[in-house]
Design a protein around this motif. Structure first.
Motif, short mmCIF file in Angstrom:
data_model
loop_
_atom_site.label_atom_id
_atom_site.label_comp_id
_atom_site.label_asym_id
_atom_site.label_seq_id
_atom_site.Cartn_x
_atom_site.Cartn_y
_atom_site.Cartn_z
N ASN A 124 0.88 -1.38 -0.07
CA ASN A 124 -0.47 -0.06 -0.04
C ASN A 124 1.27 1.82 -0.03
O ASN A 124 1.32 1.72 -0.99
CB ASN A 124 -0.98 0.46 1.18
CG ASN A 124 -2.04 -0.38 1.03
OD1 ASN A 124 -2.66 -0.54 -0.21
ND2 ASN A 124 -3.78 -0.66 1.68
N LYS A 131 1.35 6.88 -6.41
CA LYS A 131 -0.33 7.30 -7.11
C LYS A 131 0.03 9.17 -6.38
O LYS A 131 0.03 10.27 -7.29
CB LYS A 131 -1.75 7.50 -5.84
CG LYS A 131 -2.86 8.25 -6.31
CD LYS A 131 -4.12 8.05 -5.02
CE LYS A 131 -4.48 8.63 -5.58
NZ LYS A 131 -6.22 8.32 -4.67
N ALA A 160 -7.17 1.04 0.72
CA ALA A 160 -6.63 0.88 -0.60
C ALA A 160 -8.15 1.51 -2.16
O ALA A 160 -7.93 1.82 -3.12
CB ALA A 160 -6.12 -0.98 -1.58
N VAL A 161 -8.60 0.74 -0.76
CA VAL A 161 -10.01 1.21 -1.38
C VAL A 161 -10.25 2.73 -1.54
O VAL A 161 -10.40 3.56 -2.38
CB VAL A 161 -11.43 0.57 -0.86
CG1 VAL A 161 -12.90 0.49 -1.66
CG2 VAL A 161 -11.33 -0.69 -1.38
N LYS A 164 -8.12 4.65 -2.97
CA LYS A 164 -8.03 4.52 -4.55
C LYS A 164 -6.88 4.51 -4.94
O LYS A 164 -6.00 5.08 -6.74
CB LYS A 164 -8.48 5.76 -4.99
CG LYS A 164 -9.53 4.87 -7.00
CD LYS A 164 -10.41 5.86 -7.66
CE LYS A 164 -11.06 6.37 -8.65
NZ LYS A 164 -11.81 6.78 -9.27
N LEU A 165 -6.61 3.05 -4.69
CA LEU A 165 -4.50 2.48 -4.70
C LEU A 165 -4.49 2.14 -5.85
O LEU A 165 -5.27 1.02 -5.81
CB LEU A 165 -3.65 2.29 -3.72
CG LEU A 165 -3.95 2.97 -2.46
CD1 LEU A 165 -3.35 2.84 -0.93
CD2 LEU A 165 -3.44 5.10 -2.67
N PRO A 166 -3.42 2.26 -6.51
CA PRO A 166 -2.82 1.55 -8.00
C PRO A 166 -2.81 -0.37 -7.20
O PRO A 166 -1.18 -0.33 -7.03
CB PRO A 166 -2.17 2.36 -8.60
CG PRO A 166 -1.32 3.36 -7.48
CD PRO A 166 -2.48 3.62 -6.43
N MET A 200 -13.67 -3.29 -4.28
CA MET A 200 -13.81 -3.22 -5.41
C MET A 200 -14.13 -4.58 -6.40
O MET A 200 -14.16 -5.61 -5.46
CB MET A 200 -11.85 -3.62 -5.24
CG MET A 200 -11.65 -5.23 -4.64
SD MET A 200 -9.43 -4.87 -3.25
CE MET A 200 -10.06 -4.55 -2.10
N ALA A 224 -5.20 -0.46 -12.83
CA ALA A 224 -4.59 0.15 -11.56
C ALA A 224 -3.70 1.54 -11.99
O ALA A 224 -2.99 2.21 -11.53
CB ALA A 224 -3.70 -1.36 -10.67
N ASP A 228 -7.71 3.66 -11.62
CA ASP A 228 -8.76 3.00 -11.07
C ASP A 228 -9.31 2.47 -9.97
O ASP A 228 -10.05 2.28 -9.70
CB ASP A 228 -9.21 2.86 -12.52
CG ASP A 228 -9.96 3.44 -13.50
OD1 ASP A 228 -10.29 4.69 -13.64
OD2 ASP A 228 -10.01 2.71 -14.72
N GLY A 229 -7.99 2.55 -9.14
CA GLY A 229 -8.53 1.61 -8.02
C GLY A 229 -8.05 0.10 -7.90
O GLY A 229 -7.28 -0.15 -8.94
N PRO A 230 -8.17 0.21 -6.92
CA PRO A 230 -7.75 -1.98 -6.57
C PRO A 230 -7.90 -2.47 -7.27
O PRO A 230 -9.71 -2.60 -7.18
CB PRO A 230 -7.66 -1.99 -4.97
CG PRO A 230 -8.48 -0.61 -4.29
CD PRO A 230 -7.99 -0.09 -5.19
#
Length: 323
Positions: A124, A131, A160-161, A164-166, A200, A224, A228-230
């Motif tokens: 993370n 990011k 992560a959600v 909005k982490l890759p 997710m 990611a 657009d996130g995990p």
């Protein structure tokens, strides 16, 4: 043909390298040349390769205590890994990490991790850095079905959600979590449904099928990378060996491993598919087999000849990081 010949040969070579590396680790451990505990990933090669084959050195992965295959798939030097596993001073981590702590930051390998569920929070951090800096890099964590029940993993997924982490969460579900069956230890009876509950996209795939695994992870990685996130991917697989080398495996039914090696070998499945489709010739893969065996033998010979760390000069080095 949906895949280039170069891509297919690269995938096969890496899977075969992982398999032979792990088989040799078993032999060297039993011969007394590997200190500490060693956990091998025979049977799970397709997942590691499918996840890492499109990643760059700038993309980050975090691994588990069963991390040799992830390291090789991410491009870590096989010779340096063998030296590290044998505790030699010229290993990737100067012989101080051993089997469960191999790392190579230059290759984007954040490290194997002996702490069950310890990887996702670290990954993370890498995802947040990507990011924040706008690098478009992605971070990917490998997890077993056992680590999926850890609070650290739950917290990492939720964060992560929210941020909005890759971050791509990959769960290698070999069904045992050391020696406890997943169908007993997972209250919801479905990791995928539980993963989706965090908000997710979540998918369950056949981890023995390289192509199905690759396509699912390609979508997750692109998602990611595009901001657009995990995503969470549960890959069903088998473990040919015990939790650790020497595990009597009394929790497994009779002949389960024998049948798995015969009928659930992801490398055999890959070979059969590419030959049936006319994508590769058996001769080309057989040639790779020979080259890989030479590479592994060379790695072992060099590792056995390499020096151990010198207590007088190496004991207190690399203990603290000075900035």
């Amino acid at each position: 043909m949906p895949y280039s010949t170069e891509f297919l040969l690269s995938a096969y070579r890496t899977m075969k390298t992982i398999r032979e590396f792990e088989e040799r680790c078993v032999k060297e451990f039993e011969g007394g040349n590997v200190p500490g505990f060693t956990h091998v990933s025979n049977g799970q090669e397709a997942i590691a390769v499918a996840a890492c084959i499109d990643l760059s050195d700038k993309d980050i992965i975090g691994s588990t205590h069963r991390g040799h295959g992830h390291c090789i798939a991410k491009g870590c030097d096989v010779g340096g890994m063998m030296k590290e596993i044998m505790g030699r001073s010229t290993g990737l981590c100067k012989g101080k990490g051993g089997s469960m702590h191999i790392a190579d930051i230059d290759k984007g390998m954040l490290g194997a991790n002996a702490i069950v569920g310890g990887g996702p929070p670290l990954v993370n951090g890498a995802a947040l850095a990507a990011k924040t800096l706008g690098t478009k890099n992605v971070a990917l964590s490998f997890n077993g079905d056992g680590s999926a029940n850890q609070g650290t993993v739950f917290e990492a997924m939720n964060m992560a959600v929210v941020l909005k982490l890759p971050h791509v969460f990959v769960y290698e579900n070999n069904g045992y979590a050391e020696g406890t069956a997943a169908n007993y230890a997972v209250g919801s009876n479905s990791l995928t449904e539980r993963n989706a509950g965090f908000g997710m996209p979540a998918e369950c795939i056949d981890g023995l099928d390289f192509f199905a695994t690759y396509e699912a992870l390609k979508i997750a990685t692109e998602r990611a990378r595009n901001g657009d996130g995990p995503t969470a991917i549960e890959a069903m697989c088998v473990r040919f060996d015990g939790h650790f080398i020497g595990d009597p495996q009394l929790y497994r039914p009779k002949d389960e491993v024998k049948n798995a090696r015969k009928n659930q070998d992801c490398i055999k499945i890959f070979r059969e598919r590419v030959i049936a489709e006319g994508w590769l010739k058996a001769a080309a893969m057989n040639a790779i087999d020979k080259e890989v065996m030479v590479e592994i033998e060379t790695a072992v010979v060099n590792a056995l000849a390499a020096p151990h760390p010198d207590p007088a000069t190496d004991l207190m080095s690399d203990v603290y990081c000075s900035y």
